[in-house]
Structure formats: structure tokens, C-alpha cells
Design an enzyme around this catalytic site. Structure first.
Site, mmCIF file in Angstrom:
data_model
loop_
_atom_site.group_PDB
_atom_site.id
_atom_site.type_symbol
_atom_site.label_atom_id
_atom_site.label_comp_id
_atom_site.label_asym_id
_atom_site.label_seq_id
_atom_site.Cartn_x
_atom_site.Cartn_y
_atom_site.Cartn_z
ATOM 1 N N HIS A 397 0.784 -1.233 0.000
ATOM 2 C CA HIS A 397 0.000 0.000 0.000
ATOM 3 C C HIS A 397 0.822 1.292 0.000
ATOM 4 C CE1 HIS A 397 -3.667 2.126 0.093
ATOM 5 N NE2 HIS A 397 -4.310 1.429 0.990
ATOM 6 N N TYR A 509 -13.570 5.793 9.666
ATOM 7 C CA TYR A 509 -12.705 6.272 8.580
ATOM 8 C C TYR A 509 -13.279 5.796 7.255
ATOM 9 C CZ TYR A 509 -8.314 6.582 5.816
ATOM 10 O OH TYR A 509 -7.348 6.870 4.880
ATOM 11 N N THR A 522 -4.940 10.417 -0.469
ATOM 12 C CA THR A 522 -6.314 10.245 0.007
ATOM 13 C C THR A 522 -6.607 11.285 1.079
ATOM 14 O OG1 THR A 522 -5.635 8.651 1.714
ATOM 15 C CG2 THR A 522 -6.352 7.758 -0.423
#
Length: 682
Positions: A397, A509, A522
């Protein structure tokens, strides 16, 4: 010698025995849409077969607009005003805190805003002006990922599972692995050749089909190209993350990892039963090996044996990052530099699993963590194909976010199903192949480290529970007809379910892409709001006091406010990344951390009990990720036209069952309200 197995297949050679043209013709391949005649050039010096099949077969498409045409003129990610970020932060804290806690947090926030926060904000703006080529969050966010010492499996790496090939016979493991691999390399070639269609969000979808419009955009100078698209309500997106999609790995280092890339490498990494294999899948000028030769290489690997490696090195990528960094140094010192380089620089990792998927829960476990030995979690992404042809992606990620991976998956799925490189009817067989099986020198210390990593991994994955939910009463079309935001309705259902389960609102979240800006990553949407709290209380605590019309109004208010939060986040006007960057700046100075960040309320709002992300895509079957806190839930969800689906992970199996029951009940309650029915008040 390359041979095709099939009725009427013939092989012959012309030219010298050392170097010549190979011609292969088979009636069997014509059914795949291939040309009747193909020519191959074999160089025994390089053990290479290069095909001259139509160059278009080497790309997923040829875009009129160059891939990075808009990159120089993309707008920069804005830094919100500090006052606005504090207001948004306090609004997000309101439903989570009692009155006394809220007043204390508000006092700390005001002190921060008027004191050290003001200085940090000014310094952040100054740094941003000096780094015009990127965004203010890029460096801090990447450092956050690379500095974490937690294992990346379960904690960071998400997975996305593809739908099965519509033609069931193409779901044979060998056929599907070959087709997906070829399509993935075609995507890579399109990207490297700058002919991959740029990521653009079209307000008017017709523009996406207009060659004239695209030609007009392609003729604009790069420094104004974004503005030309903008005036036509077409919004180009940042594509800087794609640079790490191929030929990249995360390399463990003490205290902070590194990203490694070698875009000159031409080989594919294949894992089977914990063993590592590599072969060149591109020729020296970048053309893809003929699909039937790729298939032949995979046959060679699949037939190599079923025995799992005695000490599978893949387990090491599941370790604490400092531990793994130390063991990697031992591997290098033991003489494994070349093998480690071949793993790190490979175009991507193809994992061929031997087992058959039993159900969706088993599938999620397979794609999220597997059995450990047949994964290399440090690769930018791994394409996983199980024994029954089920396929998915597990990706590291730090280098990028879901928007780039989803684009890749959509293209690969579409290309592999509409333009399959091989068919189930013909099988290629090579008399000899250039597959190399990597061998490793391991001393007792390395072997012991693998054993310990395996024990830790097995213990951790047995704590993890994954369960899916399919809600079939309504989907996107119904909610749009009801003038509701589908995403807002699902998020509200999660809030109501959490309130029922925990008896209070909990930190939540939701990831929102900021790819509309240069080097955007993001931003966080905070679905736990004063509106969702009021709605949750009405459905759970005070449902006897409300009729269907009143409840409908509450849902509508939540939907409108959620869309507002989505818009703010997408425009870079959330508060999470801004406050994170200010804290990062304070820490980089080496001084004391501002009291604002030591507030238990700040720590609590970042202890996200519900971590959510939408994975909606026509190519995706399901996806997911681990919970970000030990007492939380990881919720990956899809919003389809006629139903809703989610995949939830947790370390608390009983709590997960209860939460799923509450979530389904909340969605059913919403449906009753939409239909004007009174709720059961028993």
C-alpha cells in the site's frame, strides 16, 4: 523447438541451426482470433523467442492522448486554512465526546490554532511553495507507511478479487493465469509507451467516446492541457502512482523501508508451493513473448512438483519490518544478492496456488494472506490464481492507492475476457524452456528465522475472522430513484449498526481519493456526525417516537451532509491530512509534540473502530483489508445496481457476527422506511 498441440499442428524451421525463423501454423489457434501464420525468431544465445504478431497485441489500447499529457498542468493539492481544519475537526469530535471532554478538546484546539499550530501551518505553506513538483502530503504520507514497523500483511496490504471469466472453460488455472498475465503485461507496455488512456473523470460520459474531443485535448500544450479538459467538465486525474505499479518492491530496512524499482527488468516472478521461478516475458525491445510460450513456461512451473519448500522465504515478508530487515541482510551476506534482485525487480509476482476455493470466506482469507509460503507481500502487487482459476490482487500500500489498482484490474479483466490470448482448446508445449528456479543459500540462523516467522504468521491469521454480507432488497438504482446517495446510505447503516453494537458513536474512517490533484493521495471522510448520531438514536433508542416519514427525513439529512463531506474531502478540504502534516512537521523538528496531539480525544478519533472503503467496480467480485485497530472492523463494500455487498474483517468473531446482524437489520429498517412502512417496535 516450439510446438503447438492440436489437430493438424505443424512445426518447421528455416535458416541456420543457430539463428533462424520459426513458423508455426495450427487450425486450433484460429479459433482464438489469431493469425493463420506466425513467425518466430529464435536466438540460442539469449534463449529467446520473439514474435512478430500484430503490434496491437502488445498493448491494451492506443490512446490518442499521451498517458501523462495532463500531469504538468494538474492543480496542486491545496492546504486548507488552519481555522477551517480546526472547525472540521471539532465537528467530527462532537458526536464522539461528552460535554466536558468536548470543552477540554475545544480549548486545546483553540490554543493550538492561535499558537504553535499557526507557526507550523506557516512553515508548511513555505515548504509547499519550495516543492512545487509535488503535494504537501506526499512525503509525510509515504514516510508514515515506510516507517511503520508492523507487518504489512493484515495491517496494510489490501486485496481485490476479480469476477470469474464469463466463459467458464477459461477459468482453468493455466488458461486464466496465462490470459491475465498477458493482459497485465499489455497494460504495462501501454503505460511505458505512453499510450495508456489517461485517467479522466467525465461529467458528460459522451466525451469519453469522442475521438474529436480527445484529439483536441491531445493537441493542447501540456502546461494548459488540464484547463482545456476542465472547461469541458472533464477532470484529468493524477497518474504519478503508476510509476511503481510494475518492477517495484518494498525493501525492508532498519527503522524505515525503501521503495525499489528497476524498469529495465524484463522478467516475471512466479511462485508455486513456496518456490520462486523467473523467466523473461519481454524481448529486448519490449515485445511480449508469444502467449503460448508464456503458457508453456507456466506448464513447466506447475509440473515442477507439489512439495512445499522446506523453508519458504515468503514467510519473512509477514514479519515485523525490522526483524525482516535484519534477516534480509543475512540473506545478502550468504550470497543471495542476485536472487533477491530478481525478486525485487520482477515486473510483478504471479502466485499459482494449488488449492480450490471453497466459499467466499475462504477466498477472502486466500487473497488477504493465503498460507504465507506462496506470497511475497513486498511486491508492488501479486496476481493470485487458485487451482480453480479464481483470481485476485494483493498489493503493497505504500506506493499507491486503490484508484490506480482498480484501473489496472478493470483493464486487465476486460482485456483478458474480451481478447483472451490463449484458449482452452489449444495448449503450447516447449521441448525446453528458459524458466529459472531460484535457489537460496540459507544458514541455520536464516532457517530459524523462517520457522519463527511461520509460527507468528499462523498464530495471527487464526485470530482473523472474515465474513461477507449480501443485502438484496435494494441497490444503487433504487437509492438513486429515492434521491439518496448510495454511499451515504451504506455508511449510515454502518453507523446505526455500530451504535446498536457499542451503545455509542465510534471513530470511523472512509477513504476518499484526492487524485484530482498533482500527487494527491487520500483524504478521510468522517461518517460519524451529529446527523448520523441523531439518526442512530432514532432507530435504536427512540424508534417508538418516530414515524416512517420522520425517519425518512433523518436519513435524507444524513445523505445530504455525507455528500457535502465527500465533496470537501475530494477537493482536499478535509482536516485529517492537514493535521497529520502539521504533526509530522513538528516531529521532524525534534522538539516536543504539541499538547493538542497528546489529547486523548485526538488519539481516540484516530483509533478507527470502523475502517471503510468502497470497492465498487464492474470487474470486482469482492475485496477487503484487515482492521486497523485490534478492536475494530475492516469494511470493504460494493454498491451494485440491485444489491449491496460487503466483506468485513475482525479479530473478534463474536462481535463480528453481532455487527453483521445489526448491519443487515439497519439496512432492512431503511428499506421499510423508504417503502413507508412503520418499524417493528418490539
Amino acid at each position: 523447438m516450439l510446438c503447438l498441440k492440436g489437430p493438424g499442428a505443424r512445426c518447421w524451421r528455416s535458416g541456420s541451426p543457430r539463428r533462424g525463423w520459426w513458423r508455426v501454423w495450427s487450425p486450433a489457434v484460429r479459433g482464438a482470433g489469431a493469425d493463420d501464420a506466425r513467425y518466430y525468431w529464435r536466438s540460442t544465445e539469449h534463449a529467446l523467442v520473439a514474435s512478430t504478431w500484430d503490434l496491437d497485441h502488445h498493448y491494451v489500447h492506443r490512446s490518442i492522448i499521451p498517458t501523462l499529457h495532463f500531469q504538468p498542468s494538474l492543480p496542486r493539492l491545496p492546504i486548507p486554512e488552519l481555522e477551517d481544519s480546526i472547525k472540521r475537526y471539532m465537528a467530527a469530535q462532537k458526536p464522539l465526546l461528552g460535554d466536558n471532554e468536548y470543552r477540554n478538546t475545544e480549548k486545546l484546539a483553540m490554543t493550538f490554532k492561535n499558537g504553535v499550530g499557526k507557526d507550523l501551518h506557516r512553515n508548511l505553506i513555505e515548504l509547499d511553495k519550495k516543492n512545487f513538483h509535488t503535494s504537501y502530503i506526499t512525503g509525510p504520507w509515504l514516510d508514515m507507511y515506510l516507517s511503520s514497523r508492523d507487518p504489512i500483511v493484515l495491517n496494510f496490504n489490501p486485496f481485490i478479487t476479480l469476477k470469474r471469466d464469463p466463459q467458464e472453460s477459461y477459468n482453468n488455472q493455466l488458461v486464466r493465469a496465462t490470459n491475465l498475465t498477458v493482459s497485465a503485461i499489455k497494460f504495462r507496455n501501454s503505460l511505458r509507451s505512453h499510450i495508456l488512456e489517461p485517467d479522466i473523470y467525465y461529467v458528460n460520459p459522451e466525451w469519453s467516446k469522442s475521438k474529436a474531443f480527445k484529439r483536441f485535448l491531445s493537441l493542447l500544450p501540456t502546461w494548459i492541457s488540464w484547463y482545456g479538459a476542465y472547461f469541458a467538465e472533464a477532470y484529468p486525474l493524477d497518474m504519478s502512482q503508476y510509476v511503481h505499479l510494475f518492477n517495484s518492491s518494498r525493501v525492508p530496512k532498519q527503522d524505515k523501508d525503501e521503495l525499489f524499482s528497476d524498469h529495465a527488468a524484463r522478467h516475471l516472478l512466479v511462485m508455486r508451493n513456496g518456490h520462486f521461478y523467473v523467466f523473461d516475458i519481454l524481448d529486448p525491445i519490449g515485445n511480449i513473448l508469444h502467449p503460448y510460450e508464456i503458457q508453456a513456461h507456466l506448464i513447466n512451473i506447475l509440473q515442477d512438483g507439489e512439495t512445499v519448500a522446506e523453508y519458504p522465504l515468503g514467510y519473512l515478508t509477514t514479519e515485523n519490518r525490522n526483524t525482516w530487515a535484519a534477516v534480509r541482510e543475512q540473506l545478502l551476506q550468504a550470497g543471495n544478492e542476485e536472487s533477491m534482485y530478481k525478486i525485487d525487480s520482477a515486473i510483478f509476482c504471479l502466485c499459482l496456488d494449488s488449492f480450490i476455493v471453497q466459499n467466499s470466506t475462504h477466498l477472502s482469507h486466500c487473497m488477504l494472506h493465503g498460507y504465507g509460503y506462496n506470497r511475497w507481500f513486498d511486491k508492488s502487487f501479486s496476481l493470485i490464481v487458485t487451482g480453480d482459476g479464481t483470481a485476485g490482487i494483493n498489493f503493497e500500500h505504500s506506493w499507491g492507492d486503490g484508484i490506480a489498482v482498480l484501473r489496472f484490474i478493470n483493464e486487465v479483466y476486460t482485456d483478458s475476457t474480451k481478447h483472451p490470448a490463449v484458449t482452452p482448446r489449444s495448449t503450447a508445449v516447449l521441448c525446453s524452456t528458459n524458466v529459472e528456479k531460484l535457489e537460496f543459500h540459507m544458514n541455520e540462523s536464516i532457517q530459524s528465522a523462517v520457522t519463527v516467522a511461520r509460527q507468528k504468521f499462523d498464530k495471527q491469521i487464526h485470530k482473523m475472522t472474515v465474513k461477507p454480507l449480501e443485502f438484496r432488497k435494494f441497490g444503487k438504482k433504487y437509492l438513486i430513484q429515492e434521491r439518496m446517495s448510495p454511499d451515504a446510505v451504506f455508511q449510515l447503516a454502518c453507523q446505526v449498526a455500530a451504535y446498536r453494537h457499542f451503545g455509542k458513536m465510534v471513530p470511523t474512517y472512509e477513504a476518499c481519493s484526492t487524485a484530482g490533484f498533482k500527487h494527491g493521495r487520500t483524504e478521510t471522510i468522517r461518517p460519524a456526525t451529529i446527523y448520523t448520531k441523531q439518526c442512530a438514536q432514532a432507530f435504536i433508542r427512540d424508534r417508538k417516537k418516530y414515524n416512517a416519514q420522520e425517519l425518512r427525513k433523518l436519513i435524507d439529512s444524513c445523505s445530504k451532509y455525507h455528500k457535502f463531506l465527500q465533496m470537501e474531502a475530494a477537493l482536499g478540504q478535509g482536516f485529517d491530512r492537514h493535521l497529520f502534516a502539521l504533526r509530522y512537521l513538528a516531529e521532524s523538528r525534534g522538539g516536543p509534540i504539541p499538547e493538542f496531539y497528546q489529547d486523548p480525544a485526538y488519539q481516540y478519533i484516530n483509533h478507527n473502530i470502523l475502517s471503510t472503503s468502497t470497492l465498487s467496480s464492474p470487474s470486482v467480485f469482492l475485496g477487503g483489508f484487515g482492521p486497523v485497530v485490534p478492536d475494530g472492523f475492516g469494511i470493504g463494500y460494493n454498491i451494485y445496481d440491485y444489491w449491496l455487498g460487503c466483506n468485513i474483517t475482525s479479530y473478534m468473531e463474536k462481535d463480528l457476527d453481532e455487527f453483521l446482524f445489526s448491519l443487515e437489520g439497519s439496512l432492512s429498517d431503511f428499506f421499510d422506511v423508504f417503502e413507508g412502512r412503520s418499524l417493528n417496535t418490539d
